[in-house]
Scaffold this motif. Structure first.
Motif, mmCIF file in Angstrom:
data_model
loop_
_atom_site.group_PDB
_atom_site.id
_atom_site.type_symbol
_atom_site.label_atom_id
_atom_site.label_comp_id
_atom_site.label_asym_id
_atom_site.label_seq_id
_atom_site.Cartn_x
_atom_site.Cartn_y
_atom_site.Cartn_z
ATOM 1 N N PRO A 92 -4.136 11.579 7.629
ATOM 2 C CA PRO A 92 -2.814 11.322 7.064
ATOM 3 C C PRO A 92 -2.828 9.972 6.360
ATOM 4 N N SER A 93 -1.943 9.801 5.399
ATOM 5 C CA SER A 93 -1.957 8.588 4.599
ATOM 6 C C SER A 93 -1.837 7.327 5.440
ATOM 7 N N ALA A 94 -0.923 7.317 6.427
ATOM 8 C CA ALA A 94 -0.742 6.118 7.249
ATOM 9 C C ALA A 94 -2.040 5.739 7.954
ATOM 10 N N ALA A 95 -2.744 6.744 8.480
ATOM 11 C CA ALA A 95 -4.009 6.471 9.164
ATOM 12 C C ALA A 95 -5.070 6.028 8.163
ATOM 13 N N ALA A 96 -5.065 6.630 6.982
ATOM 14 C CA ALA A 96 -6.046 6.265 5.960
ATOM 15 C C ALA A 96 -5.875 4.820 5.523
ATOM 16 N N VAL A 97 -4.626 4.389 5.409
ATOM 17 C CA VAL A 97 -4.355 2.999 5.037
ATOM 18 C C VAL A 97 -4.861 2.055 6.126
ATOM 19 N N GLU A 98 -4.683 2.437 7.366
ATOM 20 C CA GLU A 98 -5.172 1.610 8.468
ATOM 21 C C GLU A 98 -6.699 1.493 8.434
ATOM 22 N N VAL A 99 -7.375 2.608 8.157
ATOM 23 C CA VAL A 99 -8.834 2.585 8.034
ATOM 24 C C VAL A 99 -9.251 1.651 6.885
ATOM 25 N N TYR A 100 -8.545 1.766 5.766
ATOM 26 C CA TYR A 100 -8.871 0.931 4.606
ATOM 27 C C TYR A 100 -8.638 -0.545 4.914
ATOM 28 N N ALA A 101 -7.597 -0.831 5.667
ATOM 29 C CA ALA A 101 -7.319 -2.217 6.050
ATOM 30 C C ALA A 101 -8.473 -2.799 6.852
ATOM 31 N N HIS A 102 -9.057 -1.988 7.734
ATOM 32 C CA HIS A 102 -10.218 -2.450 8.502
ATOM 33 C C HIS A 102 -11.388 -2.743 7.559
ATOM 34 N N GLN A 103 -11.542 -1.922 6.540
ATOM 35 C CA GLN A 103 -12.647 -2.135 5.598
ATOM 36 C C GLN A 103 -12.459 -3.427 4.811
ATOM 37 N N LEU A 104 -11.197 -3.805 4.588
ATOM 38 C CA LEU A 104 -10.910 -5.005 3.797
ATOM 39 C C LEU A 104 -10.929 -6.284 4.632
ATOM 40 N N ALA A 105 -11.265 -6.164 5.905
ATOM 41 C CA ALA A 105 -11.269 -7.340 6.784
ATOM 42 C C ALA A 105 -12.209 -8.423 6.273
ATOM 43 N N GLY A 106 -13.352 -8.024 5.722
ATOM 44 C CA GLY A 106 -14.290 -8.994 5.180
ATOM 45 C C GLY A 106 -13.711 -9.749 3.992
ATOM 46 N N GLU A 107 -12.954 -9.050 3.147
ATOM 47 C CA GLU A 107 -12.302 -9.703 2.008
ATOM 48 C C GLU A 107 -11.267 -10.712 2.511
ATOM 49 N N SER A 108 -10.527 -10.310 3.538
ATOM 50 C CA SER A 108 -9.513 -11.190 4.119
ATOM 51 C C SER A 108 -10.146 -12.477 4.634
ATOM 52 N N THR A 113 -7.187 -15.287 3.712
ATOM 53 C CA THR A 113 -5.793 -14.879 3.577
ATOM 54 C C THR A 113 -5.563 -13.592 4.348
ATOM 55 N N GLU A 114 -4.368 -13.429 4.858
ATOM 56 C CA GLU A 114 -4.025 -12.227 5.600
ATOM 57 C C GLU A 114 -3.760 -11.067 4.646
ATOM 58 N N LEU A 115 -4.065 -9.866 5.081
ATOM 59 C CA LEU A 115 -3.709 -8.688 4.309
ATOM 60 C C LEU A 115 -2.192 -8.528 4.310
ATOM 61 N N GLY A 116 -1.669 -7.890 3.247
ATOM 62 C CA GLY A 116 -0.233 -7.685 3.162
ATOM 63 C C GLY A 116 0.237 -6.543 4.043
ATOM 64 N N ASP A 117 1.540 -6.436 4.187
ATOM 65 C CA ASP A 117 2.143 -5.367 4.973
ATOM 66 C C ASP A 117 2.254 -4.116 4.111
ATOM 67 N N SER A 317 -2.310 -7.155 -2.156
ATOM 68 C CA SER A 317 -1.612 -8.118 -3.006
ATOM 69 C C SER A 317 -2.070 -9.560 -2.757
ATOM 70 N N ALA A 318 -2.106 -9.964 -1.499
ATOM 71 C CA ALA A 318 -2.496 -11.341 -1.182
ATOM 72 C C ALA A 318 -3.954 -11.600 -1.537
ATOM 73 N N LEU A 319 -4.820 -10.590 -1.377
ATOM 74 C CA LEU A 319 -6.233 -10.744 -1.731
ATOM 75 C C LEU A 319 -6.379 -11.016 -3.221
ATOM 76 N N ARG A 320 -5.656 -10.247 -4.034
ATOM 77 C CA ARG A 320 -5.751 -10.410 -5.487
ATOM 78 C C ARG A 320 -5.266 -11.790 -5.922
#
Length: 376
Positions: A92-108, A113-117, A317-320
Motif C-alpha cells: 500500500p502507498s503508506a507502507a511504500a512511503v515508509e520503506v522509501y523513507a528508510h532508504q533515504l536515511a543515508g541522504e538525511s 537534515t530530517e526528512l519531511g512529514d 523537500s528538506a533534502l532538496r
C-alpha cells in the motif's frame, strides 16, 4: 484560438508556470510585457503567498497573465492496487512511503537534515486558492494534475477568467473539453518537470506520447484550442507546433536560465553543463513522474521511489533544500525538458523577442517552400 484568448497576448508564446520558486512575478511580468503570456505558479504556495505574488505582478505590468493551480490528489494513490517498494513487493502507498523513507536515511545523514512529514497535505490549498481567484479574478487560470469540475470552470468563467487544463493524452483532452475549459495544454513526454497526467498510473510509466504526435491525436479529438508544451526551445519549434495544429506554444525550460527566473543558480548552470548529458522521468523526488537532469539522487533512488504524490514530495523537500544550500547539484531536483542544452541566458523579454523573430523566419521559410529563400 478563440479571439478572447488570442487578444490577451499578441505573440503565441506562453511561459510555463514552474513551481518551486521558479515562475516568480519578475519573470511573468517580463514575458507579458514582451508580448507573450507570463504565468505564476501557485503550486506549493499558500493562498496568501499566491495572492502576494499576484499583487506584485500587477504592480509590475498591466498586461494579462495567468496563474496555475495544482489539482488535489486522491487519497493514497495505489492504495487499492499496491505500488512497488524498495524490495520490489506490492505495498500500500503508506507502507511504500515508509520503506522509501528508510532508504533515504543515508541522504538525511549526509545532508544533516530530517526528512519531511509525508502527511503534510494532499490538496495544496486548492479551495482557498480558488476562493482568492474568484474574489480577485485574473485573466487566465490553468490546472495541472487533473481536470476541475464544470462548476469550477463555469465559476471562473463568470468571473471573467479564461481557463486552461493540461492533458497528456487525447482522452484527457476530451475530458478537458467536456468540463468546459477554454483551451487545452497538450503536454508531450519531452516536457521538463511533472507530467500533468490526470491519474497517476505506474503501469503507464515511460509510455508518454511525443508532442507532435500528441498534437495530431488531440486535433482529431477536440475542437477547443491547443497550446503545445514539451521540449520547445526555439522559434522554429514553435512554428512546427503551430503548423501541426496548435494555437500557441508553452515554454518552460527555455525561460529557466533567464535572469528573472527564480531557479537556483546551480540549476540554471546545469542546463548546459556537459556533466548533465540527458534527462529522465523519475519519481525519486516527488512520487510522480517528472523529467529532470540525470544526477546521483535520481540514479540511486529513482528505481525504488513509490507512486505516492505528494507524500514523497513532502518527504524529500528538506533534502532538496539542503542540497541546494550545500551547493550540491547531485542532490537537487534539476527539472528540465529534453531540449535543455538549447537554453540561452538571455533576459526574458529579449528571449521572447528572439523567439518571435525565429518564429517569423520559420514561417517565411515555410511559405516560400523548399529552396524558396536561396539567392535572396
Amino acid at each position: 484560438m478563440s479571439s478572447a484568448l488570442t487578444d490577451l497576448f499578441p505573440l503565441p508564446i506562453v511561459q510555463a508556470p514552474m513551481a518551486g520558486g521558479v515562475s516568480v512575478p519578475q519573470l511573468a511580468a517580463a514575458v507579458s510585457e514582451a508580448g507573450g503570456l507570463g504565468f505564476l505558479a501557485a503550486g506549493y504556495k499558500t493562498a496568501d503567498g499566491m495572492y502576494q505574488d499576484i499583487k506584485q505582478l500587477r504592480g509590475a505590468t498591466t498586461r494579462p497573465f495567468g496563474v496555475n493551480l495544482f489539482m488535489p490528489q486522491p487519497e493514497y494513490p495505489g492504495a487499492s492496487t499496491g505500488s512497488t517498494g524498495a524490495a520490489g513487493a506490492a505495498l500500500p502507498s503508506a507502507a511504500a512511503v515508509e520503506v522509501y523513507a528508510h532508504q533515504l536515511a543515508g541522504e538525511s545523514s549526509w545532508y544533516e537534515t530530517e526528512l519531511g512529514d509525508p502527511d503534510s497535505g494532499r490538496d495544496d490549498g486548492y479551495d482557498a486558492k480558488l476562493a482568492v481567484l474568484l474574489d480577485n479574478p485574473v485573466p487566465v487560470v490553468s490546472f495541472h494534475f487533473g481536470c476541475p469540475t464544470r462548476d469550477v470552470l463555469d465559476s471562473l468563467s463568470r468571473a471573467g477568467t479564461l481557463t486552461l487544463v493540461t492533458a497528456t493524452t487525447a482522452e484527457e483532452a476530451q475530458a478537458v473539453q467536456w468540463a468546459g475549459a477554454d483551451a487545452v495544454i497538450v503536454q508531450g513526454v519531452e516536457a521538463g518537470g511533472h507530467q500533468g497526467t490526470h491519474r497517476d498510473n505506474p503501469e503507464t510509466d515511460g509510455s508518454g506520447i511525443g508532442l507532435m504526435s500528441l498534437i495530431g491525436l488531440v486535433r482529431e479529438t477536440v475542437q477547443i484550442p491547443i497550446i503545445a508544451a514539451g521540449g520547445i526551445m526555439r522559434g522554429s519549434q514553435i512554428a512546427a507546433a503551430l503548423a501541426a495544429g496548435a494555437s500557441a506554444a508553452q515554454l518552460g525550460t527555455a525561460f529557466l536560465a533567464t535572469p528573472e527566473s527564480g531557479a537556483n543558480a546551480l540549476h540554471k548552470q546545469a542546463l548546459t553543463n556537459p556533466l548533465f548529458v540527458r534527462t529522465q522521468l523519475t519519481r525519486a523526488f516527488s512520487g510522480r513522474p517528472a523529467r529532470g537532469l540525470m544526477n546521483r539522487f535520481m540514479r540511486e533512488h529513482g528505481p525504488y521511489a513509490p507512486a505516492a504524490y505528494p507524500e514523497v514530495h513532502h518527504l524529500t523537500s528538506a533534502l532538496r533544500k539542503a542540497a541546494a544550500k550545500a551547493g550540491d547539484a547531485q542532490g537537487m531536483a534539476l527539472w528540465a525538458g529534453q531540449g535543455h542544452r538549447l537554453a540561452r541566458e538571455l533576459p526574458a523579454g529579449q528571449l521572447v523577442e528572439v523567439l518571435a523573430a525565429e518564429l517569423a523566419a520559420a514561417r517565411t521559410a515555410l511559405s516560400d517552400g523548399p529552396g524558396g529563400g536561396v539567392g535572396r
